[in-house]
Design a protein around this motif. Structure first.
Motif, PDB file in Angstrom:
ATOM      1  N   PHE B  49      -0.169   7.236   9.074  1.00 18.77           N
ATOM      2  CA  PHE B  49       0.498   8.522   9.327  1.00 18.77           C
ATOM      3  C   PHE B  49       0.703   8.768  10.831  1.00 18.77           C
ATOM      4  O   PHE B  49       1.160   9.834  11.219  1.00 18.77           O
ATOM      5  CB  PHE B  49      -0.334   9.684   8.760  1.00 18.77           C
ATOM      6  N   ILE B 276      -0.675   6.577  -0.928  1.00 17.26           N
ATOM      7  CA  ILE B 276      -0.193   6.475   0.447  1.00 17.26           C
ATOM      8  C   ILE B 276       0.397   5.089   0.649  1.00 17.26           C
ATOM      9  O   ILE B 276       0.045   4.140  -0.053  1.00 17.26           O
ATOM     10  CB  ILE B 276      -1.305   6.727   1.491  1.00 17.26           C
ATOM     11  N   ILE B 277       1.320   4.992   1.594  1.00 14.03           N
ATOM     12  CA  ILE B 277       1.984   3.722   1.857  1.00 14.03           C
ATOM     13  C   ILE B 277       1.325   3.049   3.052  1.00 14.03           C
ATOM     14  O   ILE B 277       1.165   3.663   4.114  1.00 14.03           O
ATOM     15  CB  ILE B 277       3.487   3.947   2.089  1.00 14.03           C
ATOM     16  N   GLY B 308       1.799   1.852   8.464  1.00 14.54           N
ATOM     17  CA  GLY B 308       2.499   2.040   7.193  1.00 14.54           C
ATOM     18  C   GLY B 308       3.929   1.530   7.201  1.00 14.54           C
ATOM     19  O   GLY B 308       4.749   1.957   6.393  1.00 14.54           O
ATOM     20  N   ASN B 309       4.225   0.609   8.122  1.00 20.07           N
ATOM     21  CA  ASN B 309       5.605   0.128   8.216  1.00 20.07           C
ATOM     22  C   ASN B 309       5.818  -1.103   7.349  1.00 20.07           C
ATOM     23  O   ASN B 309       5.570  -2.231   7.760  1.00 20.07           O
ATOM     24  CB  ASN B 309       5.966  -0.154   9.677  1.00 20.07           C
ATOM     25  N   VAL B 310       6.281  -0.847   6.129  1.00 17.46           N
ATOM     26  CA  VAL B 310       6.491  -1.925   5.178  1.00 17.46           C
ATOM     27  C   VAL B 310       7.848  -1.683   4.519  1.00 17.46           C
ATOM     28  O   VAL B 310       8.262  -0.543   4.315  1.00 17.46           O
ATOM     29  CB  VAL B 310       5.340  -1.950   4.139  1.00 17.46           C
TER      30      VAL B 310
END
Lengths: 317, 317
Positions: B49, B276-277, B308-310
């Protein structure tokens, strides 16, 4: 015509106190990136982080908690293939009573697993409304369990209303509050709370074009059933409930419909920018907002993200 | 041999104060479902986040903020195709100076877009280490920009150390703190903070088997470069840095390696249960924990979820 007595603000506050030990006080998140795109300030109330992954935990917990010991004894029952099934099984488990869940034999294994995980007793039926209802009636007749419907029930609505209570307690200067509408449990509860706390607060719903019975009913001022709904927003396939419709007619300002590509784009935007997982139904209000930006320009908008139960191996992008 | 002076606790606290206006104080989340599976109590520090979607925002903001006006003038530069590129571009934008980002011409369009979105100036190079370094040298020579490396740099480490500072400030009774290790910026910063705040606190890293140079270096007590790394954890492909290695040797208790299927299973577990990612790199410490449950049994464990950058259209499940 029977006059309906809706839960009062005091009732909703009491419901919140009642269910507080059993639910999460979910966070309110913001995203400067999405605000920049939307042209307004959005406060996302994250019920995707709620117990059982959806706001449904509130209504089920409230309805079960309100049963007296005599009524509780034989357990509770419902027909649902979605989040209400898991929510009711969980509420029953906490209360130490059985939950009989009528589910179509076509329901995904993961949904059955969630119900079983909370100790729910699954009774399979054919995937038709008629067989669902007949099976439920039989189960209730045989067990004496109390039927807790997924949305068309005062105690369920009262429970769902506690979500907006938390949001409005935290963010006190909202101009608009938005929720998706399927059966109408969340929307009617939200509308009641908003009306009590600030009658000037506008309640706006988002609905998929492919399941627009609430929009049709709202426009015609007459409850119209949903025939052959078809949308990726699988939490919104059900027809609007009777009590829910009454409350919505009285206290909702507008229902905005959106198409599938708008829902998918809004879902992706929330997931990519906010790094949270939401089910497609959640994305409907933001999709509605983005399709009518001028309507929301410069406002403070609360959006209830209703749940996060989505099959990650089947994302629509 | 040059004696290295590491950032002190006071330095790390000052760094936190310095970057606080530019970063998120990220939440610490827990999951009773994952705790039940793991047999211990886990506190997830959610840098997914964080601004730019990763802890890298901390180190870049700290390194840029510490430059004096004279040094700042000509801007900053780096070579990176990952989160450090976006983080440095953003830190430079806030400081009102140019950022020159050397990226392989094969870098995904989405990564370039992120850098451009923060006003970064992209200089393309061939996708080899030699050409990356040569291109960076040329850019620095031509512009006079200051090179801010992604991890092997005291100010960057000092910035990444602020993440554990927030976690240990909030959860005061941790027994173990875990982070993934790639270049070692996050792990070395975490190890310093942990050591200062509670020397009894064990720091344990997770690393993919397919990029296990930190494990090899740690075991051999000698820095070993990573040859042909291959893992889904794309944030951990880089070779361990020199300063990072020194700190890790001194203050990390153990590095646990895990295979790809363990990483993917842990990633899915976090995403499904916590809604959550996370990027695959994040899942490595939990995968390590789950592979050695006895080691963590009954403990309070802090895990830093690094980013969380996917690409959601390419999830491995």
């Amino acid at each position: 015509m029977k006059i309906l007595t809706y839960p009062s603000l005091e009732d909703i506050i009491a419901a919140h106190k009642r269910i507080e030990p059993f639910i999460h006080h979910t966070p309110v998140l913001t995203s400067s990136a999405i605000d920049a795109i939307a042209g307004c300030k959005i406060f996302f109330k994250c019920e995707n982080f709620q117990k059982v992954g959806a706001f449904k935990a509130r209504g089920a917990a409230n309805a079960v908690s309100k049963l007296n010991d005599e009524k509780k004894k034989a357990g509770v029952a419902t027909h649902s293939s979605g989040n209400h099934a898991a929510a009711l099984a969980r509420a029953a488990k906490i209360a130490g009573i059985p939950a009989y869940i009528v589910m179509p034999d076509t329901a995904p294994e993961i949904k059955k697993k969630a119900v079983k995980g909370y100790g729910g007793i699954i009774i399979e039926c054919k995937p038709t409304q008629a067989d669902r209802e007949a099976t439920l009636e039989r189960v209730v007749g045989e067990t004496g369990a109390i039927f807790i419907p997924p949305y068309d029930h005062m105690d369920v609505i009262e429970g769902q209303a506690t979500c907006a209570l938390e949001l409005l307690d935290k963010i006190t200067d909202l101009d608009i509050i938005m929720a998706p509408v399927g059966g109408g449990g969340l929307l009617s509860g939200t509308a009641l709370t908003a009306h009590y706390i600030n009658p000037g607060l506008q309640v706006i719903a988002g609905e998929p074009e492919g399941a627009d019975d609430a929009y049709q009913s709202f426009t015609a001022k007459k409850l119209m059933p949903m025939i052959r709904p078809n949308t990726i927003a699988d939490g919104l396939l059900t027809s609007l409930g009777k009590i829910n419709f009454q409350i919505i007619i009285e206290h909702v300002a507008e229902i905005i419909t959106v198409d599938e590509s708008q829902i998918i784009a809004a879902m992706r935007l929330i997931m990519e920018r906010m790094k949270i997982i939401i089910e497609p139904s959640c994305a409907v209000p933001l999709a509605a907002l983005l399709a009518h930006k001028h309507r929301f320009s410069g406002k403070n908008v609360g959006i209830i993200l209703s749940g996060g139960n989505v099959d990650l191996s089947k994302l629509p992008f």
